[in-house]
Design an enzyme around this catalytic site. Structure first.
Site, PDB file in Angstrom:
ATOM      1  N   THR A 127       0.835  -1.211   0.000  1.00 27.92           N
ATOM      2  CA  THR A 127       0.000   0.000   0.000  1.00 27.92           C
ATOM      3  C   THR A 127       0.868   1.259   0.000  1.00 27.92           C
ATOM      4  O   THR A 127       0.654   2.175  -0.804  1.00 27.92           O
ATOM      5  CB  THR A 127      -0.930  -0.007   1.242  1.00 27.92           C
ATOM      6  OG1 THR A 127      -1.740  -1.179   1.165  1.00 27.92           O
ATOM      7  CG2 THR A 127      -1.796   1.229   1.299  1.00 27.92           C
ATOM      8  N   GLN A 177       0.937  -8.860  -6.624  1.00 29.31           N
ATOM      9  CA  GLN A 177       0.433 -10.231  -6.811  1.00 29.31           C
ATOM     10  C   GLN A 177       1.222 -10.985  -7.880  1.00 29.31           C
ATOM     11  O   GLN A 177       0.916 -12.146  -8.167  1.00 29.31           O
ATOM     12  CB  GLN A 177      -1.053 -10.217  -7.193  1.00 29.31           C
ATOM     13  CG  GLN A 177      -1.957  -9.686  -6.099  1.00 29.31           C
ATOM     14  CD  GLN A 177      -2.133 -10.643  -4.918  1.00 29.31           C
ATOM     15  OE1 GLN A 177      -1.722 -11.818  -4.975  1.00 29.31           O
ATOM     16  NE2 GLN A 177      -2.724 -10.161  -3.846  1.00 29.31           N
ATOM     17  N   ALA A 229       6.085  -8.053   0.956  1.00 30.81           N
ATOM     18  CA  ALA A 229       6.678  -9.295   1.477  1.00 30.81           C
ATOM     19  C   ALA A 229       5.652 -10.356   1.841  1.00 30.81           C
ATOM     20  O   ALA A 229       5.879 -11.548   1.642  1.00 30.81           O
ATOM     21  CB  ALA A 229       7.531  -8.964   2.715  1.00 30.81           C
ATOM     22  N   HIS A 230       4.492  -9.930   2.379  1.00 33.29           N
ATOM     23  CA  HIS A 230       3.599 -10.957   2.945  1.00 33.29           C
ATOM     24  C   HIS A 230       2.840 -11.751   1.889  1.00 33.29           C
ATOM     25  O   HIS A 230       2.135 -12.704   2.217  1.00 33.29           O
ATOM     26  CB  HIS A 230       2.642 -10.353   3.987  1.00 33.29           C
ATOM     27  CG  HIS A 230       1.530  -9.515   3.452  1.00 33.29           C
ATOM     28  ND1 HIS A 230       0.222  -9.949   3.440  1.00 33.29           N
ATOM     29  CD2 HIS A 230       1.503  -8.265   2.932  1.00 33.29           C
ATOM     30  CE1 HIS A 230      -0.560  -8.983   2.955  1.00 33.29           C
ATOM     31  NE2 HIS A 230       0.207  -7.960   2.642  1.00 33.29           N
ATOM     32  N   CYS A 243      -9.339  -7.681  -0.576  1.00 34.19           N
ATOM     33  CA  CYS A 243      -8.214  -6.903  -0.051  1.00 34.19           C
ATOM     34  C   CYS A 243      -8.628  -5.511   0.388  1.00 34.19           C
ATOM     35  O   CYS A 243      -7.833  -4.783   0.961  1.00 34.19           O
ATOM     36  CB  CYS A 243      -7.120  -6.776  -1.098  1.00 34.19           C
ATOM     37  SG  CYS A 243      -6.277  -8.310  -1.329  1.00 34.19           S
TER      38      CYS A 243
HETATM   39  C1  LIG Z   1      -2.550  -5.930  -6.040  1.00 33.40           C
HETATM   40  C2  LIG Z   1      -2.317  -5.464  -4.647  1.00 33.40           C
HETATM   41  N1  LIG Z   1      -1.725  -4.271  -4.451  1.00 33.40           N
HETATM   42  C3  LIG Z   1      -1.464  -3.797  -3.227  1.00 33.40           C
HETATM   43  C4  LIG Z   1      -1.802  -4.512  -2.107  1.00 33.40           C
HETATM   44  C5  LIG Z   1      -1.493  -3.949  -0.753  1.00 33.40           C
HETATM   45  O1  LIG Z   1      -0.358  -4.582  -0.212  1.00 33.40           O
HETATM   46  P1  LIG Z   1      -0.092  -4.572   1.377  1.00 33.40           P
HETATM   47  O2  LIG Z   1      -1.101  -5.475   1.980  1.00 33.40           O
HETATM   48  O3  LIG Z   1       1.305  -5.075   1.504  1.00 33.40           O
HETATM   49  O4  LIG Z   1      -0.239  -3.160   1.826  1.00 33.40           O
HETATM   50  C6  LIG Z   1      -2.444  -5.756  -2.251  1.00 33.40           C
HETATM   51  C7  LIG Z   1      -2.864  -6.517  -1.060  1.00 33.40           C
HETATM   52  O5  LIG Z   1      -3.741  -7.310  -1.056  1.00 33.40           O
HETATM   53  C8  LIG Z   1      -2.690  -6.243  -3.547  1.00 33.40           C
HETATM   54  O6  LIG Z   1      -3.284  -7.419  -3.757  1.00 33.40           O
END
Ligand SMILES: Cc1ncc(COP(=O)(O)O)c(C=O)c1O
Length: 385
Positions: free
Chosen positions: A73, A179, A200-201, A323
């Site tokens: 994010t 992804q 990372a996650h 998400c």
């Molecule tokens: C395509 C995509 N972009 C961004 C994110 C956000 O990543 P984070 O959870 O590491 O903030 C996600 C999380 O699900 C995602 O699927």
């Protein structure tokens, strides 16, 4: 211990024990702040440098192009807002209609500062349409953001072609590869994009750490100002353990990548053969997709309802926009693909990993058939009552 079978790996993935092992000393004993001059600080700095190298190797860039952040994010926000800040409001910002909210929300928030934000649609198969991009690019444009792999459908976009179009107009290009990393090859240099986000996650690393890969030739302005860490682009004491874990997770991606992908693809195919027998609609079924993701719906069953029923039956799956929030709005991705909103409201996602098995898929299909049976009995009762 939770006995529920985990089929939600696009939301987050299990921490690899080898990653945890690498992180442990930094959680338990390592007190050094990487900016400190003493040996503790130097040790932490060295660990970050190693992780930077590992992350760079996993996505084909130079270590100096890696900016560590708090996750996907923040990386997306930094790309959209940090790059746009170098342009005045006469240039528009372009995002695709299927982006994660981590891209669309910072982009749309730029409207309050006077920027125009244009949205590129997709075709029915979930592919971002290069022809609409060409039309949109007739107006002066600062930045395009288009994702590499969609988190809901798993569709793989042709980023090279979209970026080439951008380059013919001298427009900067960011891709959200959150992804994509670990599922398909991600090579920053080869893609020739200007900025790329990873997290990372999603690759069996820790939550709360990610990176923006950014070309040195572009101007980018920080969102966070302070101690000047990460070349001044992301101030704040580094999450040393998290970054070390991210590096290790990246290094492990190479291990038997092809075999893992083939195994997961076989499980996904087994699942989808069963789903078709149960008369599911599988979204983007014939599109080029990553191996682990299946997005589908049954007529007249709400996605949220199915997720709850399957949770009770022992399976963790996700509904529509897993998400973003617990919104009951139909998935914006399916809306962009022209799917009828009633069917889109039924969408659920299974996202598999190498830890899943053929037996789990088999049991899932049996339970799913029972659950669907119960719901069709209920709607039959409603109709006759
Ligand atoms: C395509 C995509 N972009 C961004 C994110 C956000 O990543 P984070 O959870 O590491 O903030 C996600 C999380 O699900 C995602 O699927």
């Amino acid at each position: 211990m939770n006995e529920t079978i985990y089929f939600d790996n696009n939301a987050t993935s299990a921490l690899n024990p080898k990653v945890l092992e690498t992180m442990m000393p930094f959680l338990q004993y390592q007190v050094g702040n990487p900016t400190s001059q003493h040996s503790y600080g130097r040790h932490a700095r060295l660990a970050i440098d190693t992780a930077r190298q590992q992350v760079a190797e996993s996505c084909g860039c130079h270590p100096s192009q890696v900016i560590f952040t708090s996750g996907g994010t923040e990386s997306d926000n930094l790309a959209i807002q940090g790059i746009s800040a170098g342009f005045d409001t006469s240039s528009q910002i372009v995002v695709s209609a299927i982006e994660h909210p981590a891209v669309t929300r910072p982009a749309f928030s730029l409207r309050s500062r006077g920027y125009r934000v244009a949205v590129i649609g997709t075709d029915k198969q979930g592919f971002i349409d290069p022809l609409s991009l060409e039309v949109i690019l007739e107006k002066p444009t600062a930045l395009i953001s288009a994702m590499m792999v969609n988190n809901e459908t798993g569709v793989i976009q042709d980023i090279k072609t979209l970026n080439q179009l951008a380059k013919t107009k001298g427009v900067l290009f960011h891709t959200d590869a959150v992804q994509a990393l670990g599922k398909i090859e991600v090579n920053f240099e080869d893609l020739e994009v200007d900025a790329l986000s990873i997290s990372a996650h999603k690759i069996n690393g820790p939550q709360g750490v990610g990176a923006l890969i950014v070309s040195k030739s572009i101007d980018i302005f920080p969102l966070l100002n302070g101690g000047g860490q990460e070349r001044g682009l992301r101030s704040g004491t580094e999450n040393v353990a998290g970054i070390v874990g991210f590096g290790q997770a990246c290094a492990l991606l190479k291990d038997q990548a092809d075999i893992k992908n083939q195994t997961v693809a076989m499980l996904r195919d087994q699942l989808e053969t069963g789903l078709l027998k149960l008369k599911a609609t599988i979204f983007a079924h014939h599109s080029t997709r990553v191996a682990n993701t299946s997005f589908f719906a049954f007529n007249h069953i709400q996605g949220e309802t199915l997720v709850t029923a399957m949770d009770q039956a022992g399976f963790a799956i996700a509904s529509g926009s897993a998400c973003s929030s617990d919104s009951t709005e139909p998935s914006h991705v399916l809306m962009a693909m022209g799917v009828a909103s009633d069917l889109a409201r039924g969408a659920v996602r299974v996202s598999l990993s190498i830890n899943n098995t053929a037996e789990q898929i088999q049991t899932f299909l049996v339970k799913l058939e029972q659950v669907i049976g119960q719901f069709s009995n209920l709607s039959a009762v409603k109709i006759t009552a």
